[in-house]
Design a protein around this motif. Structure first.
Motif, PDB file in Angstrom:
ATOM      1  N   VAL A 106       4.478   6.394 -13.681  1.00 52.89           N
ATOM      2  CA  VAL A 106       4.306   7.817 -14.081  1.00 52.89           C
ATOM      3  C   VAL A 106       4.510   8.585 -12.568  1.00 52.89           C
ATOM      4  O   VAL A 106       4.251   8.124 -11.762  1.00 52.89           O
ATOM      5  CB  VAL A 106       2.939   8.340 -14.536  1.00 52.89           C
ATOM      6  N   LYS A 107       5.566   9.476 -12.490  1.00 54.04           N
ATOM      7  CA  LYS A 107       5.966  10.088 -11.612  1.00 54.04           C
ATOM      8  C   LYS A 107       5.339  11.715 -11.550  1.00 54.04           C
ATOM      9  O   LYS A 107       5.744  12.245 -12.752  1.00 54.04           O
ATOM     10  CB  LYS A 107       7.476  10.214 -11.212  1.00 54.04           C
ATOM     11  N   ARG A 108       5.005  12.431 -10.511  1.00 50.11           N
ATOM     12  CA  ARG A 108       4.549  13.973 -10.752  1.00 50.11           C
ATOM     13  C   ARG A 108       5.087  14.407  -9.359  1.00 50.11           C
ATOM     14  O   ARG A 108       5.179  13.883  -8.140  1.00 50.11           O
ATOM     15  CB  ARG A 108       3.003  13.695 -10.658  1.00 50.11           C
ATOM     16  N   VAL A 154       0.193   0.414  -8.436  1.00 51.95           N
ATOM     17  CA  VAL A 154       1.064   0.683  -7.143  1.00 51.95           C
ATOM     18  C   VAL A 154       1.516   2.124  -7.003  1.00 51.95           C
ATOM     19  O   VAL A 154       2.105   2.593  -7.796  1.00 51.95           O
ATOM     20  CB  VAL A 154       2.534  -0.426  -7.391  1.00 51.95           C
ATOM     21  N   ILE A 155       1.057   2.744  -5.848  1.00 49.45           N
ATOM     22  CA  ILE A 155       1.436   3.924  -5.522  1.00 49.45           C
ATOM     23  C   ILE A 155       2.468   4.040  -4.565  1.00 49.45           C
ATOM     24  O   ILE A 155       2.777   3.207  -3.512  1.00 49.45           O
ATOM     25  CB  ILE A 155       0.441   4.394  -4.942  1.00 49.45           C
ATOM     26  N   LEU A 156       3.534   4.748  -4.854  1.00 49.15           N
ATOM     27  CA  LEU A 156       4.674   4.806  -4.239  1.00 49.15           C
ATOM     28  C   LEU A 156       4.970   6.270  -3.713  1.00 49.15           C
ATOM     29  O   LEU A 156       4.984   7.177  -4.366  1.00 49.15           O
ATOM     30  CB  LEU A 156       6.075   4.501  -4.966  1.00 49.15           C
ATOM     31  N   SER A 157       4.813   6.451  -2.165  1.00 50.52           N
ATOM     32  CA  SER A 157       4.600   7.833  -1.648  1.00 50.52           C
ATOM     33  C   SER A 157       5.305   7.683  -0.166  1.00 50.52           C
ATOM     34  O   SER A 157       5.804   6.660   0.276  1.00 50.52           O
ATOM     35  CB  SER A 157       3.287   8.176  -1.613  1.00 50.52           C
ATOM     36  N   PRO A 158       5.562   9.045   0.510  1.00 51.53           N
ATOM     37  CA  PRO A 158       5.967   8.846   1.743  1.00 51.53           C
ATOM     38  C   PRO A 158       4.821   8.077   2.670  1.00 51.53           C
ATOM     39  O   PRO A 158       3.611   7.871   2.350  1.00 51.53           O
ATOM     40  CB  PRO A 158       5.927  10.427   2.264  1.00 51.53           C
ATOM     41  N   PRO A 159       5.170   7.850   3.981  1.00 56.63           N
ATOM     42  CA  PRO A 159       4.039   7.136   4.661  1.00 56.63           C
ATOM     43  C   PRO A 159       3.004   7.902   4.919  1.00 56.63           C
ATOM     44  O   PRO A 159       3.131   9.161   5.058  1.00 56.63           O
ATOM     45  CB  PRO A 159       4.772   6.915   6.140  1.00 56.63           C
ATOM     46  N   THR A 191      -2.344  14.409  -2.887  1.00 56.60           N
ATOM     47  CA  THR A 191      -3.386  13.781  -3.832  1.00 56.60           C
ATOM     48  C   THR A 191      -3.758  14.499  -5.058  1.00 56.60           C
ATOM     49  O   THR A 191      -4.029  13.621  -6.030  1.00 56.60           O
ATOM     50  CB  THR A 191      -4.800  14.154  -2.692  1.00 56.60           C
ATOM     51  N   GLN A 192      -3.397  15.732  -5.007  1.00 51.47           N
ATOM     52  CA  GLN A 192      -3.382  16.486  -6.589  1.00 51.47           C
ATOM     53  C   GLN A 192      -2.491  15.891  -7.412  1.00 51.47           C
ATOM     54  O   GLN A 192      -2.506  15.553  -8.726  1.00 51.47           O
ATOM     55  CB  GLN A 192      -3.172  17.776  -6.563  1.00 51.47           C
ATOM     56  N   LEU A 193      -1.255  15.342  -6.818  1.00 47.52           N
ATOM     57  CA  LEU A 193      -0.253  15.063  -7.763  1.00 47.52           C
ATOM     58  C   LEU A 193      -0.500  13.386  -8.098  1.00 47.52           C
ATOM     59  O   LEU A 193      -0.307  13.048  -9.221  1.00 47.52           O
ATOM     60  CB  LEU A 193       1.194  14.612  -6.821  1.00 47.52           C
ATOM     61  N   LEU A 194      -1.348  12.847  -7.254  1.00 47.83           N
ATOM     62  CA  LEU A 194      -1.744  11.321  -7.526  1.00 47.83           C
ATOM     63  C   LEU A 194      -2.747  11.415  -8.627  1.00 47.83           C
ATOM     64  O   LEU A 194      -2.766  10.598  -9.625  1.00 47.83           O
ATOM     65  CB  LEU A 194      -2.393  10.814  -6.364  1.00 47.83           C
ATOM     66  N   LYS A 195      -3.771  12.352  -8.676  1.00 48.20           N
ATOM     67  CA  LYS A 195      -4.616  12.588  -9.718  1.00 48.20           C
ATOM     68  C   LYS A 195      -4.051  12.954 -11.119  1.00 48.20           C
ATOM     69  O   LYS A 195      -4.427  12.411 -12.163  1.00 48.20           O
ATOM     70  CB  LYS A 195      -5.572  13.713  -9.276  1.00 48.20           C
ATOM     71  N   LYS A 196      -3.004  13.515 -10.991  1.00 51.54           N
ATOM     72  CA  LYS A 196      -2.250  13.897 -12.297  1.00 51.54           C
ATOM     73  C   LYS A 196      -1.448  12.533 -12.854  1.00 51.54           C
ATOM     74  O   LYS A 196      -1.466  12.457 -14.028  1.00 51.54           O
ATOM     75  CB  LYS A 196      -1.024  14.991 -12.181  1.00 51.54           C
ATOM     76  N   CYS A 197      -1.111  11.869 -11.922  1.00 52.99           N
ATOM     77  CA  CYS A 197      -0.615  10.363 -12.294  1.00 52.99           C
ATOM     78  C   CYS A 197      -1.556   9.616 -13.070  1.00 52.99           C
ATOM     79  O   CYS A 197      -1.352   8.967 -14.110  1.00 52.99           O
ATOM     80  CB  CYS A 197       0.174   9.794 -11.056  1.00 52.99           C
ATOM     81  N   CYS A 198      -2.737   9.701 -12.389  1.00 56.10           N
ATOM     82  CA  CYS A 198      -3.818   8.841 -13.060  1.00 56.10           C
ATOM     83  C   CYS A 198      -4.240   9.349 -14.493  1.00 56.10           C
ATOM     84  O   CYS A 198      -4.426   8.604 -15.334  1.00 56.10           O
ATOM     85  CB  CYS A 198      -4.882   8.938 -12.060  1.00 56.10           C
ATOM     86  N   ALA A 199      -4.308  10.757 -14.626  1.00 53.57           N
ATOM     87  CA  ALA A 199      -4.587  11.112 -15.862  1.00 53.57           C
ATOM     88  C   ALA A 199      -3.635  10.739 -16.895  1.00 53.57           C
ATOM     89  O   ALA A 199      -3.778  10.609 -17.895  1.00 53.57           O
ATOM     90  CB  ALA A 199      -4.784  12.742 -15.658  1.00 53.57           C
ATOM     91  N   ALA A 200      -2.113  10.881 -16.495  1.00 53.43           N
ATOM     92  CA  ALA A 200      -1.029  10.656 -17.442  1.00 53.43           C
ATOM     93  C   ALA A 200      -1.155   9.300 -17.794  1.00 53.43           C
ATOM     94  O   ALA A 200      -1.011   8.869 -18.930  1.00 53.43           O
ATOM     95  CB  ALA A 200       0.130  10.936 -16.664  1.00 53.43           C
ATOM     96  N   ILE A 201      -1.351   8.232 -16.919  1.00 55.31           N
ATOM     97  CA  ILE A 201      -1.704   7.036 -17.054  1.00 55.31           C
ATOM     98  C   ILE A 201      -2.725   6.433 -18.256  1.00 55.31           C
ATOM     99  O   ILE A 201      -2.313   5.719 -19.292  1.00 55.31           O
ATOM    100  CB  ILE A 201      -1.708   5.727 -16.076  1.00 55.31           C
ATOM    101  N   GLU A 206       7.144  14.405  -4.513  1.00 55.93           N
ATOM    102  CA  GLU A 206       7.138  13.498  -5.427  1.00 55.93           C
ATOM    103  C   GLU A 206       6.219  12.235  -5.119  1.00 55.93           C
ATOM    104  O   GLU A 206       6.315  11.790  -4.057  1.00 55.93           O
ATOM    105  CB  GLU A 206       8.409  12.964  -6.021  1.00 55.93           C
ATOM    106  N   ILE A 207       5.485  11.786  -6.007  1.00 55.55           N
ATOM    107  CA  ILE A 207       4.722  10.622  -5.997  1.00 55.55           C
ATOM    108  C   ILE A 207       4.647   9.820  -7.266  1.00 55.55           C
ATOM    109  O   ILE A 207       4.893  10.634  -8.356  1.00 55.55           O
ATOM    110  CB  ILE A 207       3.156  10.848  -5.594  1.00 55.55           C
ATOM    111  N   SER A 208       4.711   8.342  -7.206  1.00 52.90           N
ATOM    112  CA  SER A 208       4.573   7.811  -8.529  1.00 52.90           C
ATOM    113  C   SER A 208       3.686   6.761  -8.559  1.00 52.90           C
ATOM    114  O   SER A 208       3.106   6.253  -7.394  1.00 52.90           O
ATOM    115  CB  SER A 208       6.119   7.118  -8.729  1.00 52.90           C
TER     116      SER A 208
END
Length: 721
Positions: free
Chosen positions: A556-558, A478-483, A533-543, A466-468
């Motif tokens: 947004v979380k994906r 603000v991107i929340l992700s693993p290190p 990275t693909q999940l991050l792009k989906k977050c950007c598109a949703a926002i 998951e990434i938010s």
């Protein structure tokens, strides 16, 4: 050296540190040293400790406050030996005290008496405990093709019938035991138990696993444990899971002494018990028809899994998937077995787990080429479909494979060099006058492989990655992700800035969840480029879609969708095993000094199809760094270098893919095949030793001389009669 003060009990369970744990100290901190078993097997009959002064303590399995035998998804693992010895160096106890130098001396004075009679000899045949001594830890068998389809009356032709009718059959055994050097911080931890709360500083790669082991060994609940994940540069082997065992041992010492404890491995301990990848042996038997089509592959994989290995099943499954590569053999039988042995526990690197399979496969393909009239490139193109999206039961989603093979053959001038060096090899065998000292001794090797990321069959992927992304009122994102690495940060900053129309300075990336949520996967399990990275792009598109309708802040979380994971059928062991897969090929040209038999790499060419490059310099740097590491591991105690290195990327608009671990999959086989062509003798084992090439040639000379003597003797006997 900075000093960290123990915290009061809090509900937060995880935080991330920028320091190395070895650089930290705590108030009233003591040190600890593991006392290890001197024998490889048997049972402990007695332990005699020196006369320890006040403030020095020795603890064993009986002193563990919680459970000494830890439950894992793949079996039970002891923190301290309870009597039956699994391997030499197994932890028997831990000695703790205020002076580190004195502590090491006391640890050396502990005497452990061992009865080396195998414990299993005392068990009854029906004793269920006998299962503990099973030599097989995990196994996978795969059979596919017309020869395994029952004929009339239920008979099955089998592979033997295919090999009997084949035009060409090649059978070889390949061994890979490459150990990449580790110059990072040795494993260890700092633990402090105060007032029912445990605080931990450790370079753990798997926070959730560490938390679970601490809960079991200490008898604590999750809210009583604060984990500080310290900086780590080592994503190799046992650091994935065994650091949790080390940390638990330090935590037990802290609980029993009432002091903060620092436990740090020596460099020798690090090499023996952490940086240990045991040998993988793969037997290949392959058959070609007159046109060069692969009729059959029989592959037997043997993995030394050590005394304990939580990932044994996943290791053999990944090796099976990789062992056919993207070749479309008509009939295939693969048997992969992980064996228990009296060696230290082993693990694996998530990114190079299947490199041994590609090493064996690509060498086998090159051997088929040497024995046939087809060049290595021709043979590969003939047995890989034009698009190579699917290979038998596995769908890798690979594209532009033929284009990649043609590109590297052209850029490296491989076909011309291969033909010329092959002719020289044949001439040296025929020309008795020149012998092995013909100059120059040159050869060129070829290899290709894919790198799959986001393996859907892994037990580690039971939960979603998951990434938010949050668009704040002040315009920051603000991107929340693993290190993630610095290169990934650069890429994500660029993507977010472009997609949301914010300044790069307004993009923040954090790994500090406010709720103290524990990451479920090991750090190295995250496929940051291909999946996250693909999940991050989906977050950007949703926002962007909801920005006009919703007030800021917007979060947004994906996560990876269940539909994607269903592309892989774990029960049938078929389908699409990876979220994505990149592809690469390499050629290596070598020259060997005919007097010293010292190899010199004239040229290395690598070409990669990794989708759209988000940061060319970062991608090139990652490949060069990986290449440097591999070249330092091919020959024991030596680091190879190349006079010329060329790295290229196929232009593509496909989604970005993971490429950082393609090099360990392609370079070893290309190197051994270049040496094989240069000296005319098949090199089957890595790493090499400094005298390996001379020994291989000398062995062949002796065998040829013996055959010649035998032939002359037979001829002489015939004349006498």
């Amino acid at each position: 050296m900075s000093e960290k003060k123990p915290r009061k009990k809090k509900t937060a369970t995880v935080a991330f540190q920028t320091e190395f744990y070895s650089d930290l100290n705590m108030k009233d901190m003591w040190y600890a040293k593991i006392v290890r078993c001197p024998a490889q097997s048997g049972s402990i009959t007695s332990i005699t400790t020196p006369d320890l002064p006040d403030e020095y303590y020795f603890f064993t399995a009986r002193n563990v406050p919680g459970k000494n035998i830890i439950d894992t998804p793949s079996g039970k693992i002891p923190l301290f030996c309870e009597g039956s010895i699994s391997y030499k160096g197994e932890p028997v106890g831990i000695i703790a005290g205020p002076d580190e130098k004195q502590l090491n001396e006391y640890a050396q004075e502990v005497v452990i008496t061992v009865d080396e009679t195998p414990l299993e000899s005392y068990l009854e045949e029906t004793d269920k405990s006998r299962e503990l001594f099973s030599s097989v830890m995990a196994q996978r068998v795969l059979e596919e093709g017309p020869c395994f389809t029952p004929l009339e009356y239920g008979t099955v032709p089998g592979l033997d019938s295919v090999f009997e009718k084949a035009t060409l059959v090649s059978e070889n055994t390949w061994c890979n035991n490459i150990q990449q050097p580790d110059y990072g911080e040795p494993d260890g931890a700092i633990c402090s138990y105060k007032e029912g709360h445990l605080e931990v500083y450790a370079p753990t790669q798997w926070v959730s696993n560490l938390r679970d082991i601490l809960m079991q060994s200490m008898g604590l609940d999750a809210n009583s444990i604060s984990i500080h994940k310290t900086k780590s540069l080592n994503l190799w082997t046992n650091g994935i899971w065994y650091n949790s065992v080390i940390t638990a041992q330090a935590a037990i010492a802290s609980y029993l002494t009432g002091h903060a404890i620092k436990l740090m491995f020596s460099r020798d301990e690090q090499n023996m018990f952490m940086n240990c990848i045991h040998e993988v042996t793969i037997k290949h038997k392959s058959a070609l028809d007159a046109e060069g089509t692969i009729l059959a592959m029989q592959i037997d994989i043997s993995v030394d899994a050590g005394s304990y290995n939580p990932f044994a099943k996943e290791i053999i499954d990944r090796l099976v998937i990789a062992s056919m590569g993207c070749y479309e053999a008509q009939n295939v039988r693969i048997t992969a077995t992980a064996y228990r042995s009296s060696k230290p526990p082993s693990s694996f690197n998530f990114h190079t787990i299947d490199s041994s399979a590609f090493y064996a496969l690509e060498n086998q393909i090159n051997e088929l080429s040497r024995k046939s009239s087809l060049s290595p490139v021709e043979l590969r193109k003939k047995n890989i479909s034009q698009h190579a999206k699917k290979s038998g039961r596995f769908n890798f989603g690979l594209t532009k494979i033929h284009e990649t093979l043609d590109a590297i053959a052209s850029s490296s001038d491989f076909n011309r060099k291969y033909a010329a060096y092959h002719l020289s090899e044949m001439q040296r065998k025929v020309s008795k006058e020149e012998g092995i000292f013909a100059s120059p001794l040159r050869g060129v090797g070829f290899s290709c492989a894919f790198e799959g990321s986001g393996y859907y069959g892994s037990e580690l992927y039971n939960a979603d990655q998951e990434i938010s992304l949050t668009k704040e009122k002040d315009g920051t994102a603000v991107i929340l992700s693993p290190p993630v690495s610095n290169s990934i940060r650069t890429i994500w900053t660029e993507i977010t800035s472009t997609e949301l129309g914010v300044a790069k300075s307004a993009v923040k990336i954090t790994s500090h969840p406010e709720d103290g949520k524990v990451p479920l996967f090991p750090d190295s399990a995250y496929s940051s480029i291909s999946v996250m990275t693909q999940l991050l792009k989906k977050c950007c598109a949703a926002i962007k879609k909801s920005y006009a309708q919703s007030a800021l802040p917007i979060t947004v979380k994906r996560r990876v969708s269940p539909t994607e994971r269903k592309a892989w059928n774990n029960e049938a062991f078929s389908g699409k095993p990876f979220h994505s897969a990149s592809f690469a090929a390499a050629t290596i040209e070598v020259e060997i000094d005919p007097c010293t038999f010292t190899p010199f790499i004239r040229n290395i060419t690598v070409i990669i199809n990794g989708g759209k490059l988000l940061n060319y310099k970062a991608a090139e740097s990652a490949v060069k760094l990986s290449l440097q590491k591999v070249l330092s591991s091919l020959v024991e105690n030596e680091t190879l270098s190349s006079a010329s290195t060329q790295i290229m990327f196929i232009k593509s608009e496909d989604n970005p893919m993971q490429i950082g671990s393609l090099v360990p999959r392609i370079i070893p086989a290309a190197y051994t095949q270049a040496l094989t062509q240069a000296i005319g003798t098949t090199i089957t084992t890595l790493p090499l030793k400094s005298h390996s090439l001379f020994s291989a040639l000398h062995k062949e000379q002796v065998e040829e001389a013996e055959k010649q003597d035998e032939a002359e003797s037979t001829e002489e006997e015939g004349r006498t009669e």
